[in-house]
Design a protein around this motif. Structure first.
Motif, PDB file in Angstrom:
ATOM      1  N   GLY A   1     -12.442   6.582  18.397  1.00 55.42           N
ATOM      2  CA  GLY A   1     -11.752   7.682  17.744  1.00 55.42           C
ATOM      3  C   GLY A   1     -11.818   7.668  16.233  1.00 55.42           C
ATOM      4  N   VAL A   2     -12.446   6.640  15.632  1.00 52.44           N
ATOM      5  CA  VAL A   2     -12.568   6.567  14.178  1.00 52.44           C
ATOM      6  C   VAL A   2     -13.539   7.649  13.697  1.00 52.44           C
ATOM      7  N   ARG A   3     -13.242   8.249  12.548  1.00 55.11           N
ATOM      8  CA  ARG A   3     -14.092   9.297  11.984  1.00 55.11           C
ATOM      9  C   ARG A   3     -15.514   8.789  11.757  1.00 55.11           C
ATOM     10  N   LYS A   4     -16.480   9.707  11.907  1.00 49.52           N
ATOM     11  CA  LYS A   4     -17.872   9.380  11.675  1.00 49.52           C
ATOM     12  C   LYS A   4     -18.411  10.224  10.532  1.00 49.52           C
ATOM     13  N   GLY A   5     -19.370   9.672   9.790  1.00 47.46           N
ATOM     14  CA  GLY A   5     -19.965  10.458   8.719  1.00 47.46           C
ATOM     15  C   GLY A   5     -20.419   9.593   7.565  1.00 47.46           C
ATOM     16  N   ALA A   6     -20.535  10.216   6.386  1.00 45.43           N
ATOM     17  CA  ALA A   6     -20.933   9.490   5.186  1.00 45.43           C
ATOM     18  C   ALA A   6     -19.823   8.517   4.806  1.00 45.43           C
ATOM     19  N   PRO A   7     -20.161   7.243   4.568  1.00 49.07           N
ATOM     20  CA  PRO A   7     -19.129   6.233   4.287  1.00 49.07           C
ATOM     21  C   PRO A   7     -18.464   6.437   2.943  1.00 49.07           C
ATOM     22  N   MET A   8     -17.272   5.880   2.822  1.00 49.78           N
ATOM     23  CA  MET A   8     -16.517   5.941   1.583  1.00 49.78           C
ATOM     24  C   MET A   8     -17.020   4.870   0.617  1.00 49.78           C
ATOM     25  N   PRO A   9     -16.822   5.062  -0.684  1.00 42.54           N
ATOM     26  CA  PRO A   9     -17.180   4.006  -1.649  1.00 42.54           C
ATOM     27  C   PRO A   9     -16.379   2.735  -1.357  1.00 42.54           C
ATOM     28  N   VAL A  10     -16.993   1.595  -1.608  1.00 43.52           N
ATOM     29  CA  VAL A  10     -16.312   0.318  -1.389  1.00 43.52           C
ATOM     30  C   VAL A  10     -15.226   0.150  -2.446  1.00 43.52           C
ATOM     31  N   ASP A  11     -14.036  -0.182  -1.996  1.00 44.76           N
ATOM     32  CA  ASP A  11     -12.876  -0.354  -2.869  1.00 44.76           C
ATOM     33  C   ASP A  11     -12.593  -1.854  -2.993  1.00 44.76           C
ATOM     34  N   TYR A  12     -12.963  -2.424  -4.121  1.00 46.49           N
ATOM     35  CA  TYR A  12     -12.813  -3.870  -4.284  1.00 46.49           C
ATOM     36  C   TYR A  12     -11.372  -4.291  -4.552  1.00 46.49           C
ATOM     37  N   ASP A  13     -10.478  -3.332  -4.705  1.00 44.55           N
ATOM     38  CA  ASP A  13      -9.061  -3.674  -4.818  1.00 44.55           C
ATOM     39  C   ASP A  13      -8.388  -3.717  -3.445  1.00 44.55           C
ATOM     40  N   GLU A  14      -9.102  -3.274  -2.433  1.00 42.88           N
ATOM     41  CA  GLU A  14      -8.528  -3.216  -1.086  1.00 42.88           C
ATOM     42  C   GLU A  14      -8.063  -4.579  -0.574  1.00 42.88           C
ATOM     43  N   PRO A  15      -8.825  -5.669  -0.744  1.00 45.61           N
ATOM     44  CA  PRO A  15      -8.327  -6.969  -0.282  1.00 45.61           C
ATOM     45  C   PRO A  15      -6.963  -7.340  -0.864  1.00 45.61           C
ATOM     46  N   ARG A  16      -6.752  -7.052  -2.153  1.00 47.48           N
ATOM     47  CA  ARG A  16      -5.462  -7.351  -2.770  1.00 47.48           C
ATOM     48  C   ARG A  16      -4.348  -6.560  -2.099  1.00 47.48           C
ATOM     49  N   ARG A  17      -4.599  -5.292  -1.798  1.00 43.55           N
ATOM     50  CA  ARG A  17      -3.568  -4.452  -1.191  1.00 43.55           C
ATOM     51  C   ARG A  17      -3.280  -4.859   0.255  1.00 43.55           C
ATOM     52  N   VAL A  18      -4.316  -5.303   0.972  1.00 44.88           N
ATOM     53  CA  VAL A  18      -4.079  -5.835   2.315  1.00 44.88           C
ATOM     54  C   VAL A  18      -3.179  -7.064   2.227  1.00 44.88           C
ATOM     55  N   ALA A  19      -3.469  -7.942   1.273  1.00 49.37           N
ATOM     56  CA  ALA A  19      -2.649  -9.145   1.099  1.00 49.37           C
ATOM     57  C   ALA A  19      -1.213  -8.784   0.744  1.00 49.37           C
ATOM     58  N   GLU A  20      -1.038  -7.751  -0.075  1.00 48.79           N
ATOM     59  CA  GLU A  20       0.313  -7.315  -0.423  1.00 48.79           C
ATOM     60  C   GLU A  20       1.054  -6.806   0.805  1.00 48.79           C
ATOM     61  N   ALA A  21       0.357  -6.069   1.666  1.00 47.48           N
ATOM     62  CA  ALA A  21       0.985  -5.578   2.891  1.00 47.48           C
ATOM     63  C   ALA A  21       1.370  -6.732   3.806  1.00 47.48           C
ATOM     64  N   VAL A  22       0.494  -7.712   3.927  1.00 51.69           N
ATOM     65  CA  VAL A  22       0.790  -8.885   4.752  1.00 51.69           C
ATOM     66  C   VAL A  22       2.040  -9.598   4.237  1.00 51.69           C
ATOM     67  N   ALA A  23       2.146  -9.743   2.911  1.00 45.93           N
ATOM     68  CA  ALA A  23       3.319 -10.381   2.317  1.00 45.93           C
ATOM     69  C   ALA A  23       4.570  -9.548   2.549  1.00 45.93           C
ATOM     70  N   SER A  24       4.479  -8.238   2.370  1.00 42.26           N
ATOM     71  CA  SER A  24       5.643  -7.361   2.541  1.00 42.26           C
ATOM     72  C   SER A  24       6.161  -7.383   3.973  1.00 42.26           C
ATOM     73  N   LEU A  25       5.238  -7.516   4.928  1.00 43.49           N
ATOM     74  CA  LEU A  25       5.626  -7.539   6.341  1.00 43.49           C
ATOM     75  C   LEU A  25       6.067  -8.922   6.804  1.00 43.49           C
ATOM     76  N   GLY A  26       5.841  -9.919   5.961  1.00 41.86           N
ATOM     77  CA  GLY A  26       6.211 -11.279   6.340  1.00 41.86           C
ATOM     78  C   GLY A  26       5.354 -11.836   7.464  1.00 41.86           C
ATOM     79  N   LEU A  27       4.093 -11.420   7.518  1.00 38.49           N
ATOM     80  CA  LEU A  27       3.223 -11.849   8.609  1.00 38.49           C
ATOM     81  C   LEU A  27       2.801 -13.299   8.441  1.00 38.49           C
ATOM     82  N   ARG A  28       2.703 -13.991   9.564  1.00 37.82           N
ATOM     83  CA  ARG A  28       2.112 -15.327   9.577  1.00 37.82           C
ATOM     84  C   ARG A  28       0.765 -15.297  10.283  1.00 37.82           C
ATOM     85  N   TYR A  29       0.400 -14.131  10.791  1.00 38.09           N
ATOM     86  CA  TYR A  29      -0.889 -13.946  11.472  1.00 38.09           C
ATOM     87  C   TYR A  29      -1.350 -12.527  11.186  1.00 38.09           C
ATOM     88  N   ALA A  30      -2.485 -12.387  10.532  1.00 41.93           N
ATOM     89  CA  ALA A  30      -3.006 -11.067  10.173  1.00 41.93           C
ATOM     90  C   ALA A  30      -4.345 -10.841  10.853  1.00 41.93           C
TER      91      ALA A  30
END
Length: 320
Positions: free
Chosen positions: A103-132
């Motif tokens: 069900g994921v959209r298909k087509g021309a890919p989006m530009p790579v966002d090199y800040d995305e890893p930092r934001r994923v880490a922030e979400a993991v911290a905000s959720l208090g996850l011990r397994y991501a």
């Protein structure tokens, strides 16, 4: 499991997968079928509501992240988000392949966002996850298939939340061992690559993928880093037979895959491949029993099981 079923009976059309076309040969597979009108009761999942669900949805939107839970219309989004767990999808939400089940959209890919890893880490911290759990769309436009962003995300999560385990669900990287090495060098706690279906159905279900390539990715990962558990999963209900499923399970064990997931395929929209049949909970239980007898360390098998369903619990088991 049911008896050794042949292709399910139904009104269908045939796809030309050979030249010339010969109806009824092994080179033909079902592509359309009269859709099942109602899902059985065992496929009912909690509705996506509740305070935790709304909080997580707000967090994902604020951090401009994507989850496979929403992009792939996962039936467990209500349950998982209310337990404050999610599978992060990096490298955008547009896939370069056109798999018939996804069900994921298909087509021309989006530009790579090199800040995305930092934001994923922030979400993991905000959720208090011990397994991501981190996955991605296919990025066949990139030489490394996006492997670099997987490695950067693993490192960012570990730096932001020390002690948090990270499971990655990777694409096949078009068979590039160099790309797999980039991910393995970041030392994920589990490396998952889904086989998705049986070899006979690959050309209609996984356009652009090859069964042998997927097995090679898993085998190479285990040879290179035997300390990293490997994992794979299949969807059932696309027209495969029981024997075909068991053959794939045996092949995965022969390639030293440790963890197996089996779940029911659910059609994301009328434009996607139809459900050929609904596999019963009893059949899923039989596949689980067979998998454990084959030597898998953990088998998660059930109608609503998806790749990251109860992922933390599965990783806690010793490797096979």
């Amino acid at each position: 499991m049911g008896s050794d079923q042949s292709a399910p009976s139904a009104v269908c059309e045939w796809a030309d997968l050979s030249d010339p076309f010969v109806p009824g040969t092994i080179d033909t597979v079902l592509v359309t079928i009269t859709p099942r009108s109602e899902r059985p009761p065992w496929l009912r999942a909690p509705a996506p509501v509740g305070d935790n669900y709304r909080e997580l949805k707000s967090l994902i939107e604020r951090l401009r992240l994507h989850t496979v839970c929403e992009s792939a219309a996962c039936p467990n989004v209500g349950e998982c988000w209310n337990h404050r767990t999610a599978t992060f999808m990096i490298l955008g939400n547009v896939c370069t392949r056109r798999c018939g089940f996804c069900g994921v959209r298909k087509g021309a890919p989006m530009p790579v966002d090199y800040d995305e890893p930092r934001r994923v880490a922030e979400a993991v911290a905000s959720l208090g996850l011990r397994y991501a759990v981190v996955t991605s769309v296919n990025r066949d436009d990139r030489k490394d298939g996006g492997a670099e962003l997987f490695a950067l995300t693993i490192s960012a999560v570990r730096e932001r939340v020390p002690g948090c385990k990270v499971e990655v669900l990777i694409p096949d990287f078009q068979g590039s061992h160099a790309a797999v090495n980039i991910v393995l060098d970041a030392s994920p706690d589990v490396l998952n690559h889904n086989t998705e279906t049986v070899p006979r159905l690959y050309r209609q279900v996984r356009l652009g993928a090859r069964y042998e390539r997927s097995l090679d990715v898993l085998a190479y990962a285990k040879r290179t880093r035997p300390d990293v558990p490997t994992k794979s999963g299949l969807m059932l209900g696309l027209g495969e037979t029981d024997d075909e499923v068991l053959q794939v399970m045996r092949a995965l064990r022969a390639h030293q895959v440790d963890i197996l997931t089996l779940g029911q395929y659910l059609r994301p929209s009328p434009k996607h491949l139809p459900v050929i049949r609904y596999v019963t909970p009893q059949e899923f239980a039989e596949f689980r029993r067979a998998g454990l007898e084959m030597g898998f360390a953990h088998v998660e098998s059930g109608p609503l099981v998806r790749s990251s369903y109860h992922a933390a619990e599965a990783s806690a088991r010793p490797t096979a």
